[in-house]
Design an enzyme around this catalytic site. Structure first.
Site, PDB file in Angstrom:
ATOM      1  N   ASN A  75      -8.125   0.949   2.892  1.00 30.60           N
ATOM      2  CA  ASN A  75      -7.758   2.239   3.495  1.00 30.60           C
ATOM      3  C   ASN A  75      -8.690   3.336   2.992  1.00 30.60           C
ATOM      4  O   ASN A  75      -8.826   3.516   1.786  1.00 30.60           O
ATOM      5  CB  ASN A  75      -6.301   2.578   3.118  1.00 30.60           C
ATOM      6  CG  ASN A  75      -5.754   3.768   3.893  1.00 30.60           C
ATOM      7  OD1 ASN A  75      -6.443   4.351   4.726  1.00 30.60           O
ATOM      8  ND2 ASN A  75      -4.509   4.135   3.608  1.00 30.60           N
ATOM      9  N   SER A 107       0.569  11.144   6.907  1.00 28.21           N
ATOM     10  CA  SER A 107       1.916  11.164   6.334  1.00 28.21           C
ATOM     11  C   SER A 107       2.369  12.596   6.170  1.00 28.21           C
ATOM     12  O   SER A 107       1.565  13.514   6.041  1.00 28.21           O
ATOM     13  CB  SER A 107       1.908  10.477   4.974  1.00 28.21           C
ATOM     14  OG  SER A 107       1.583   9.125   5.137  1.00 28.21           O
ATOM     15  N   CYS A 133      -3.894  11.657   6.109  1.00 29.62           N
ATOM     16  CA  CYS A 133      -4.986  10.931   6.786  1.00 29.62           C
ATOM     17  C   CYS A 133      -5.364  11.535   8.129  1.00 29.62           C
ATOM     18  O   CYS A 133      -6.406  11.205   8.698  1.00 29.62           O
ATOM     19  CB  CYS A 133      -4.599   9.469   6.996  1.00 29.62           C
ATOM     20  SG  CYS A 133      -4.044   8.677   5.494  1.00 29.62           S
ATOM     21  N   GLU A 147      -7.827  13.789   1.204  1.00 34.11           N
ATOM     22  CA  GLU A 147      -6.563  13.959   0.490  1.00 34.11           C
ATOM     23  C   GLU A 147      -6.758  13.569  -0.976  1.00 34.11           C
ATOM     24  O   GLU A 147      -5.817  13.254  -1.680  1.00 34.11           O
ATOM     25  CB  GLU A 147      -5.410  13.221   1.159  1.00 34.11           C
ATOM     26  CG  GLU A 147      -5.654  11.815   1.569  1.00 34.11           C
ATOM     27  CD  GLU A 147      -4.481  11.241   2.369  1.00 34.11           C
ATOM     28  OE1 GLU A 147      -3.336  11.337   1.911  1.00 34.11           O
ATOM     29  OE2 GLU A 147      -4.726  10.688   3.452  1.00 34.11           O
ATOM     30  N   HIS A 189      -5.217   4.809  13.332  1.00 37.37           N
ATOM     31  CA  HIS A 189      -5.297   4.968  11.872  1.00 37.37           C
ATOM     32  C   HIS A 189      -4.912   3.621  11.261  1.00 37.37           C
ATOM     33  O   HIS A 189      -3.889   3.044  11.630  1.00 37.37           O
ATOM     34  CB  HIS A 189      -4.342   6.071  11.403  1.00 37.37           C
ATOM     35  CG  HIS A 189      -4.162   6.071   9.916  1.00 37.37           C
ATOM     36  ND1 HIS A 189      -5.228   6.155   9.046  1.00 37.37           N
ATOM     37  CD2 HIS A 189      -3.047   5.956   9.134  1.00 37.37           C
ATOM     38  CE1 HIS A 189      -4.779   6.121   7.802  1.00 37.37           C
ATOM     39  NE2 HIS A 189      -3.461   5.988   7.823  1.00 37.37           N
TER      40      HIS A 189
HETATM   41  N1  CAA Z   1       1.562 -15.148   4.319  1.00 35.73           N
HETATM   42  C1  CAA Z   1       1.484 -14.353   5.414  1.00 35.73           C
HETATM   43  N2  CAA Z   1       2.053 -13.092   5.444  1.00 35.73           N
HETATM   44  C2  CAA Z   1       2.675 -12.644   4.339  1.00 35.73           C
HETATM   45  C3  CAA Z   1       2.782 -13.431   3.172  1.00 35.73           C
HETATM   46  C4  CAA Z   1       2.197 -14.738   3.182  1.00 35.73           C
HETATM   47  N3  CAA Z   1       2.254 -15.531   2.131  1.00 35.73           N
HETATM   48  N4  CAA Z   1       3.459 -12.722   2.247  1.00 35.73           N
HETATM   49  C5  CAA Z   1       3.782 -11.528   2.811  1.00 35.73           C
HETATM   50  N5  CAA Z   1       3.295 -11.486   4.069  1.00 35.73           N
HETATM   51  C6  CAA Z   1       3.406 -10.394   5.032  1.00 35.73           C
HETATM   52  C7  CAA Z   1       4.781  -9.776   5.112  1.00 35.73           C
HETATM   53  O1  CAA Z   1       5.645 -10.508   5.967  1.00 35.73           O
HETATM   54  C8  CAA Z   1       4.473  -8.388   5.621  1.00 35.73           C
HETATM   55  O2  CAA Z   1       4.234  -8.426   7.016  1.00 35.73           O
HETATM   56  P1  CAA Z   1       5.306  -7.832   8.051  1.00 35.73           P
HETATM   57  O3  CAA Z   1       5.562  -6.417   7.624  1.00 35.73           O
HETATM   58  O4  CAA Z   1       4.635  -7.929   9.369  1.00 35.73           O
HETATM   59  O5  CAA Z   1       6.526  -8.701   7.893  1.00 35.73           O
HETATM   60  C9  CAA Z   1       3.107  -8.088   4.966  1.00 35.73           C
HETATM   61  O6  CAA Z   1       2.572  -9.336   4.566  1.00 35.73           O
HETATM   62  C10 CAA Z   1       3.214  -7.203   3.724  1.00 35.73           C
HETATM   63  O7  CAA Z   1       4.135  -7.801   2.864  1.00 35.73           O
HETATM   64  P2  CAA Z   1       5.220  -6.918   2.109  1.00 35.73           P
HETATM   65  O8  CAA Z   1       5.854  -5.955   3.072  1.00 35.73           O
HETATM   66  O9  CAA Z   1       6.110  -7.811   1.341  1.00 35.73           O
HETATM   67  O10 CAA Z   1       4.227  -6.131   1.126  1.00 35.73           O
HETATM   68  P3  CAA Z   1       4.581  -5.086   0.010  1.00 35.73           P
HETATM   69  O11 CAA Z   1       6.016  -4.756  -0.014  1.00 35.73           O
HETATM   70  O12 CAA Z   1       3.978  -5.585  -1.244  1.00 35.73           O
HETATM   71  O13 CAA Z   1       3.772  -3.777   0.455  1.00 35.73           O
HETATM   72  C11 CAA Z   1       3.200  -1.934   1.835  1.00 35.73           C
HETATM   73  C12 CAA Z   1       3.321  -3.465   1.745  1.00 35.73           C
HETATM   74  C13 CAA Z   1       4.596  -1.332   1.872  1.00 35.73           C
HETATM   75  C14 CAA Z   1       2.457  -1.589   3.110  1.00 35.73           C
HETATM   76  C15 CAA Z   1       2.419  -1.402   0.604  1.00 35.73           C
HETATM   77  O14 CAA Z   1       1.130  -1.948   0.541  1.00 35.73           O
HETATM   78  C16 CAA Z   1       2.326   0.115   0.556  1.00 35.73           C
HETATM   79  O15 CAA Z   1       3.223   0.788   0.082  1.00 35.73           O
HETATM   80  N6  CAA Z   1       1.157   0.678   1.027  1.00 35.73           N
HETATM   81  C17 CAA Z   1       0.927   2.117   0.981  1.00 35.73           C
HETATM   82  C18 CAA Z   1       1.663   2.858   2.078  1.00 35.73           C
HETATM   83  C19 CAA Z   1       1.072   2.616   3.433  1.00 35.73           C
HETATM   84  O16 CAA Z   1      -0.071   2.227   3.584  1.00 35.73           O
HETATM   85  N7  CAA Z   1       1.870   2.868   4.470  1.00 35.73           N
HETATM   86  C20 CAA Z   1       1.402   2.761   5.837  1.00 35.73           C
HETATM   87  C21 CAA Z   1       1.999   3.831   6.713  1.00 35.73           C
HETATM   88  S1  CAA Z   1       1.687   5.442   5.982  1.00 35.73           S
HETATM   89  C22 CAA Z   1       0.074   5.795   6.371  1.00 35.73           C
HETATM   90  O17 CAA Z   1      -0.481   5.209   7.251  1.00 35.73           O
HETATM   91  C23 CAA Z   1      -0.634   6.845   5.582  1.00 35.73           C
HETATM   92  C24 CAA Z   1      -1.583   6.170   4.647  1.00 35.73           C
HETATM   93  O18 CAA Z   1      -2.723   5.940   4.996  1.00 35.73           O
HETATM   94  C25 CAA Z   1      -1.113   5.791   3.334  1.00 35.73           C
END
Ligand code: CAA
Length: 452
Positions: free
Chosen positions: A328, A364, A120, A83, A244
């Site tokens: 990833n 996605s 993916c 991608e 994945h």
């Molecule tokens: N100690 C332990 N855990 C902590 C922590 C700390 N101090 N601070 C945060 N965390 C945890 C959170 O609780 C959360 O876990 P849960 O969801 O289990 O509650 C985790 O760490 C991530 O924290 P946030 O959700 O606050 O993180 P974020 O908002 O900064 O971003 C994300 C996370 C949304 C995945 C972001 O990285 C993102 O947008 N990634 C790209 C999209 C993606 O990968 N999506 C996955 C599905 S889509 C897909 O699979 C296709 C692909 O390959 C992209």
């Protein structure tokens, strides 16, 4: 129908690494545990100045051909899943074939070449295409080369920046495979979604939180669809469940849902009933909100049970070991998860021959696919011949300021001149653009001079 599946693999990691808890977190002002425990990635692999999806794919493919003592003329098709493509017409497989032809005596003139796109998921779809081609008897006894290659980069400052990665996995798909054979049955879960997309742009538009929900919903549909053709699954029927893995925290969520689904109406649900009750059934509730609240309570309890934690440690944890080290790799990610599980079993001396893997792929946009693989008698030597762990250990560790520069180098909107951080050594490199704006490559022989 003959057995067909994955006969051999080779993996090429981007040669740089970004240390998320120690280098990224302090600059972002975030707790290192967010990356180590929450997201679950310690290092992201990133490409050096002279690396891209073609060099990484060609380097993985060359290692594979050399290991199997194959030449280009022995290969019947090359499918590239990515991608991160930079051309809407000429497929990346032609660039990779061109690289390989420059170092071998024969060529890929009679190989069918293509590029597969569904985010993916397309790595798995390319394997599917090769599997179908073999089962249809159109392969003339030749194997297919499937290469999943990506540079998963996000806009700087995007939450996705913590889930970047870059690398390629080359897989030989053949009859009577050495590693795994692939089931005829498959399940799909698909819907028109806008969770993650790249509408003619290099960096993705992402609705991160929603993307997590879409992943889980499609995966659940795919599992139900798989069961509708193959029969009810049981969690203990599988030696590992590679998903994945955009980041290991995502797999934690998918695994719990998968476990809940597969224990329903089984001995395990009955055994856990005295501790946490049985699973709420939707038809027993007047409103969805009551059902959802009850289900959340059940899931919280399930997550704490010894049965689930043991299952997770045995069947899931081994699949995410390498994702923690590389981030990833988009199209390659589920294939790294399979490799991770097999590598872990080989290292532990486990006997997996004849055991089954339940493989959950996702793209996605969105679609999930589920199928089963059967581990083959020669799996261990095929897995032990992959030198991925060594190449991971030799990555160059970037400072944050170096990371910003390398991100700029790979940003198509910027013109940034940076000296490479590593020396190419027995590998293909990107050398610049030609007169029609095509990307150009050459092979840099081993500096010791003793490799082909
Ligand atoms: N100690 C332990 N855990 C902590 C922590 C700390 N101090 N601070 C945060 N965390 C945890 C959170 O609780 C959360 O876990 P849960 O969801 O289990 O509650 C985790 O760490 C991530 O924290 P946030 O959700 O606050 O993180 P974020 O908002 O900064 O971003 C994300 C996370 C949304 C995945 C972001 O990285 C993102 O947008 N990634 C790209 C999209 C993606 O990968 N999506 C996955 C599905 S889509 C897909 O699979 C296709 C692909 O390959 C992209």
């Amino acid at each position: 129908m003959s057995r067909a599946g994955i006969d051999a693999i080779e993996i090429w990691t981007g040669k740089l690494q970004l240390d998320l808890p120690r280098t990224f977190a302090p600059v972002k002002g975030s707790d290192p545990q967010k990356y180590l425990k929450g997201i679950g990635i310690e290092y992201s692999s990133l490409p050096d100045v002279y690396e891209d999806i073609v060099t990484m794919g060609a380097n993985a493919a060359k290692q594979l051909l050399d290991k199997k003592e194959l030449a280009p003329a022995d290969i019947g098709r090359i499918d590239v899943a990515t991608e991160s493509s930079f051309d809407n017409s000429k497929p990346v497989s032609t660039y990779i074939a061109g690289c390989l032809e420059s170092v071998y005596e024969s060529n890929f003139t009679h190989a069918n070449k293509g590029e597969r796109k569904f985010a993916c998921l397309s790595g798995t779809q390319a394997i599917d295409d090769a599997y179908n081609w073999i089962q249809a008897g159109r392969h003339r006894g030749k194997p297919a080369l499937v290469i999943a290659t990506d540079t998963a980069l996000y806009e700087r400052g995007d939450p996705g920046e913590a889930t970047q990665g870059a690398g390629a996995i080359a897989m030989l798909i053949d009859e009577d495979p050495d590693i795994v054979s692939i089931s005829h049955s498959q399940g799909y879960g698909s819907a028109d979604e806008t969770d993650f997309l790249k509408p003619n742009q290099q960096f993705p538009s992402v609705d991160g939180k929603r993307s997590v929900q879409v992943y889980l919903a499609r995966m659940r549909e795919a599992l139900a669809d798989y069961e509708s053709v193959a029969g009810k699954t049981h969690p203990d029927a599988f030696a590992a469940v590679p998903f994945h893995t955009p980041f290991p925290g995502m797999v934690r969520k998918a695994a719990l849902l998968g476990y809940r689904h597969t224990i329903r109406n089984t001995d395990i649900e009955d055994e856990l009933a005295s501790d946490i009750g049985t699973q709420p059934r939707r038809n027993e509730f007047d409103s969805n909100s009551e059902f959802d609240a009850e289900m959340r309570t059940y899931m919280d309890g399930l997550k704490q049970t010894e049965a689930y934690q043991e299952w997770y440690a045995d069947r899931i944890e081994p699949t995410i070991q390498f994702a923690r080290q590389v981030g990833n790799w988009y199209t390659g990610s589920v294939h790294i998860a399979r490799y991770s599980a097999l590598h872990s079993a080989a290292t532990a001396g486990d006997s997996l021959s004849g055991e089954q893997l339940l493989v959950g792929s996702y793209g996605s946009g969105a679609e999930a696919e589920i199928h089963v693989e059967t581990v083959q008698p020669n799996w261990k030597s095929a897995i032990n011949s992959v030198t991925f762990a060594e190449s991971l250990a030799s990555r160059y560790d970037l400072s944050f300021e170096e990371y910003e520069r390398i991100h700029d180098v790979h940003n198509a909107q910027k013109e940034t001149e940076v000296e490479p951080f590593t020396n190419p050594d027995g590998e293909f490199i990107f050398t610049g653009w030609g007169r029609m704006n095509e990307r150009r490559y050459e092979y840099r022989p081993c500096q010791s001079g003793n490799a082909s």
